[in-house]
Motif scaffolding. Structure first.
Motif, PDB file in Angstrom:
ATOM      1  N   GLN A 196      38.051   9.529 -12.504  1.00 40.47           N
ATOM      2  CA  GLN A 196      38.419  10.944 -12.552  1.00 40.47           C
ATOM      3  C   GLN A 196      39.294  11.327 -11.361  1.00 40.47           C
ATOM      4  OE1 GLN A 196      37.744  13.085 -15.132  1.00 40.47           O
ATOM      5  NE2 GLN A 196      37.040  11.184 -16.085  1.00 40.47           N
ATOM      6  N   GLY A 197      39.030  10.756 -10.204  1.00 38.85           N
ATOM      7  CA  GLY A 197      39.872  11.030  -9.042  1.00 38.85           C
ATOM      8  C   GLY A 197      41.294  10.535  -9.225  1.00 38.85           C
ATOM      9  N   ILE A 198      41.434   9.332  -9.781  1.00 36.08           N
ATOM     10  CA  ILE A 198      42.777   8.790 -10.011  1.00 36.08           C
ATOM     11  C   ILE A 198      43.545   9.649 -11.000  1.00 36.08           C
ATOM     12  CG2 ILE A 198      44.006   6.840 -11.055  1.00 36.08           C
ATOM     13  CD1 ILE A 198      41.907   4.998  -9.817  1.00 36.08           C
ATOM     14  N   ILE A 199      42.882  10.073 -12.068  1.00 35.38           N
ATOM     15  CA  ILE A 199      43.562  10.891 -13.078  1.00 35.38           C
ATOM     16  C   ILE A 199      44.082  12.190 -12.470  1.00 35.38           C
ATOM     17  CG2 ILE A 199      43.179  12.243 -15.172  1.00 35.38           C
ATOM     18  CD1 ILE A 199      41.285  10.050 -16.111  1.00 35.38           C
ATOM     19  N   VAL A 210      42.510   8.126  -3.462  1.00 36.71           N
ATOM     20  CA  VAL A 210      41.208   8.001  -4.105  1.00 36.71           C
ATOM     21  C   VAL A 210      40.282   7.118  -3.282  1.00 36.71           C
ATOM     22  CG1 VAL A 210      41.660   5.965  -5.540  1.00 36.71           C
ATOM     23  CG2 VAL A 210      40.121   7.743  -6.368  1.00 36.71           C
ATOM     24  N   VAL A 211      40.857   6.210  -2.503  1.00 34.96           N
ATOM     25  CA  VAL A 211      40.037   5.366  -1.624  1.00 34.96           C
ATOM     26  C   VAL A 211      39.331   6.229  -0.590  1.00 34.96           C
ATOM     27  CG1 VAL A 211      40.057   3.400  -0.056  1.00 34.96           C
ATOM     28  CG2 VAL A 211      41.629   3.450  -1.996  1.00 34.96           C
ATOM     29  N   ASN A 212      40.060   7.177  -0.017  1.00 29.44           N
ATOM     30  CA  ASN A 212      39.419   8.086   0.942  1.00 29.44           C
ATOM     31  C   ASN A 212      38.269   8.841   0.287  1.00 29.44           C
ATOM     32  OD1 ASN A 212      42.243   7.512   1.568  1.00 29.44           O
ATOM     33  ND2 ASN A 212      41.973   8.873   3.334  1.00 29.44           N
ATOM     34  N   ILE A 214      36.452   8.217  -2.577  1.00 28.86           N
ATOM     35  CA  ILE A 214      35.282   7.446  -2.999  1.00 28.86           C
ATOM     36  C   ILE A 214      34.551   6.846  -1.807  1.00 28.86           C
ATOM     37  CG2 ILE A 214      36.548   5.292  -3.365  1.00 28.86           C
ATOM     38  CD1 ILE A 214      33.616   6.682  -5.460  1.00 28.86           C
ATOM     39  N   GLY A 215      35.289   6.468  -0.765  1.00 30.11           N
ATOM     40  CA  GLY A 215      34.654   5.869   0.406  1.00 30.11           C
ATOM     41  C   GLY A 215      33.788   6.861   1.150  1.00 30.11           C
ATOM     42  N   ILE A 216      34.371   8.010   1.513  1.00 33.91           N
ATOM     43  CA  ILE A 216      33.614   8.992   2.287  1.00 33.91           C
ATOM     44  C   ILE A 216      32.499   9.620   1.443  1.00 33.91           C
ATOM     45  CG2 ILE A 216      33.793  11.200   3.499  1.00 33.91           C
ATOM     46  CD1 ILE A 216      36.615  10.381   4.337  1.00 33.91           C
ATOM     47  N   LEU A 217      32.833   9.970   0.189  1.00 29.42           N
ATOM     48  CA  LEU A 217      31.823  10.582  -0.679  1.00 29.42           C
ATOM     49  C   LEU A 217      30.639   9.654  -0.910  1.00 29.42           C
ATOM     50  CD1 LEU A 217      31.014  12.919  -2.542  1.00 29.42           C
ATOM     51  CD2 LEU A 217      32.296  11.801  -4.372  1.00 29.42           C
ATOM     52  N   THR A 218      30.912   8.375  -1.132  1.00 28.70           N
ATOM     53  CA  THR A 218      29.828   7.435  -1.407  1.00 28.70           C
ATOM     54  C   THR A 218      28.952   7.215  -0.188  1.00 28.70           C
ATOM     55  OG1 THR A 218      31.080   6.300  -3.123  1.00 28.70           O
ATOM     56  CG2 THR A 218      29.304   5.070  -2.073  1.00 28.70           C
ATOM     57  N   LEU A 219      29.578   6.963   0.957  1.00 26.24           N
ATOM     58  CA  LEU A 219      28.806   6.595   2.141  1.00 26.24           C
ATOM     59  C   LEU A 219      28.055   7.781   2.739  1.00 26.24           C
ATOM     60  CD1 LEU A 219      31.312   4.159   3.876  1.00 26.24           C
ATOM     61  CD2 LEU A 219      29.313   3.601   2.513  1.00 26.24           C
ATOM     62  N   ARG A 220      28.625   8.952   2.658  1.00 20.93           N
ATOM     63  CA  ARG A 220      27.976  10.119   3.263  1.00 20.93           C
ATOM     64  C   ARG A 220      26.982  10.798   2.328  1.00 20.93           C
ATOM     65  NH1 ARG A 220      30.973  12.646   7.891  1.00 20.93           N
ATOM     66  NH2 ARG A 220      29.726  14.476   7.378  1.00 20.93           N
ATOM     67  N   LEU A 295      37.111  -1.768  -8.565  1.00 26.38           N
ATOM     68  CA  LEU A 295      37.464  -2.269  -9.897  1.00 26.38           C
ATOM     69  C   LEU A 295      38.239  -1.216 -10.688  1.00 26.38           C
ATOM     70  CD1 LEU A 295      37.213  -4.467 -12.075  1.00 26.38           C
ATOM     71  CD2 LEU A 295      35.022  -3.435 -12.732  1.00 26.38           C
ATOM     72  N   THR A 296      37.805   0.019 -10.632  1.00 24.96           N
ATOM     73  CA  THR A 296      38.497   1.085 -11.362  1.00 24.96           C
ATOM     74  C   THR A 296      39.882   1.344 -10.778  1.00 24.96           C
ATOM     75  OG1 THR A 296      36.338   2.084 -11.804  1.00 24.96           O
ATOM     76  CG2 THR A 296      38.263   3.444 -12.212  1.00 24.96           C
ATOM     77  N   SER A 297      39.997   1.273  -9.446  1.00 23.92           N
ATOM     78  CA  SER A 297      41.310   1.450  -8.825  1.00 23.92           C
ATOM     79  C   SER A 297      42.281   0.370  -9.276  1.00 23.92           C
ATOM     80  CB  SER A 297      41.169   1.431  -7.304  1.00 23.92           C
ATOM     81  OG  SER A 297      40.351   2.490  -6.852  1.00 23.92           O
TER      82      SER A 297
END
Length: 384
Positions: A196-199, A210-212, A214-220, A295-297
């Protein structure tokens, strides 16, 4: 004196009605027991129909045997006679008969309370009652937390009493057995969020960001929150069901009778296992979600795995990982406290068990989300 006797076989329940000037004397005979149920019902019916105005004495001196069924039918007949305005007393009853009749005594059915007319203030009253109950539950949780802390201190003072085998077993049930489903769900959520972020970001030609996201959202946030919700639904409900079942079988009372503390035996190992397992599961969930994002990226954004990892390394610091993992023990403590309180609140029925297991899951998930929000405000105030 007129006599109206019912015909009966030897030993069968029977009744003889003797009418006199001062009323009716009903002489009971035979066995008023469950195996004579039809005869008991017939004799009780004759008793009700044979009652006249005035006083009736039910003479139990001729009874061969009286059990719960016979006593209940007899009390029901007495109640019907008294409702019809007749005075009924027992006579010639043995002590055991009086005890049985008193225990199954006829009572008038309670009338339902009158319905109060609806008022515009009813929602406010309901809200106030809910707030009061919530305050009581919070105070009960704090008191139970104090008992758990005291139990931990007692265990620390006497390490030999600590049940290490129970801790290892709970770690296996929570962490080892729960790893596959938690990692699978985190992987799928990571895939969905990244897609959804990529779209959305492709519209601005910024899909690499999108890396920023998914990375920050997932870890925090995402990893520890998903893990806590899954643990609340999986392990928290199991805790409530286990302790509730022990309450139903009176095993908790048996522990107290044996001089053992249920908090030390049942609760401390479970909460310690939760507080150790949840950070590990949250870390594995973070890895699984990031793998799903990579994988999605690759499939949707055309971003290679090397580019994903390189950008992730530039965006993510240890601070983000620590913020997510710091929350895990506190969420585990909340889940364990709520699950244990609901387990000890189970009464002696399966309905009560199901109700408290449901309440345990709902309250745990709610408090996990509230706690995550409080941590978000706290870290925002610290600017980290």
């Amino acid at each position: 004196m007129a006599t109206d006797a019912s015909t009966r076989r030897d030993g069968a329940a029977g009744i003889a009605l003797e009418r006199g000037a001062d009323g009716v004397r009903a002489r009971l005979a035979g066995r008023w027991t469950a195996d004579q149920a039809p005869a008991v019902e017939a004799a009780a019916d004759r008793l009700v129909r044979g009652g006249a105005d005035g006083r009736m004495v039910i003479d139990l001196a001729g009874l061969e045997r009286l059990d719960t069924l016979g006593a209940w039918v007899l009390e029901r007949a007495r109640g019907d006679l008294e409702q019809a305005g007749r005075s009924v007393v027992y006579g010639g009853a043995a002590p055991e008969h009086r005890i049985l009749l008193r225990e199954v005594g006829y009572r008038e059915p309670e009338a339902p309370p009158p319905r109060r007319p609806r008022s515009l203030l009813d929602p406010v009253v309901a809200l106030g009652g809910g707030v009061r109950r919530l305050g009581g539950e919070v105070l009960a949780g704090i008191a139970f937390l104090g008992e758990v802390v005291a139990g931990c201190l007692r265990v620390m003072a006497r390490p030999r009493t600590f049940r290490g085998a129970a801790l290892v077993n709970q770690m296996q049930q929570i962490a080892f057995n729960g790893t596959p489903i938690i990692m699978l769900i985190a992987f799928l959520v990571g895939c969905i969020v990244t897609q959804q972020g990529i779209i959305q970001l492709q519209r601005f030609g910024a899909q690499t960001f999108v890396v920023n996201m998914i990375g920050i959202l997932t870890l925090r946030e995402l990893g520890v929150l998903l893990t806590s919700i899954m643990v609340a639904g999986r392990s928290g409900s199991a805790f409530t069901a286990e302790i509730g079942s022990m309450r139903m079988r009176e095993e908790v009372d048996a522990l107290r009778v044996m001089g053992l503390d249920p908090i030390e035996i049942l609760i401390v190992p479970r909460i310690l296992a939760l507080m150790l397992a949840l950070p590990l599961l949250a870390f594995l969930a973070d890895l699984a979600a990031l793998a799903g994002g990579a994988l999605t990226s690759l499939l949707y954004g055309g971003l290679s795995v090397d580019a994903f990892l390189s950008r992730l390394q530039n965006v993510i610091t240890f601070r983000h990982v620590a913020i997510g993992l710091i929350k895990a023990p506190f969420m585990a403590l909340v889940i364990g406290i709520i699950a244990s309180i609901e387990g000890f609140a189970v009464a002696g029925s399966a309905e009560s068990l199901g109700r408290h297991v449901t309440a345990s899951v709902v309250k745990s998930i709610f408090m996990v989300i509230v706690l995550d929000g409080l941590f978000a405000v706290f870290f925002a105030a610290l600017d980290v």
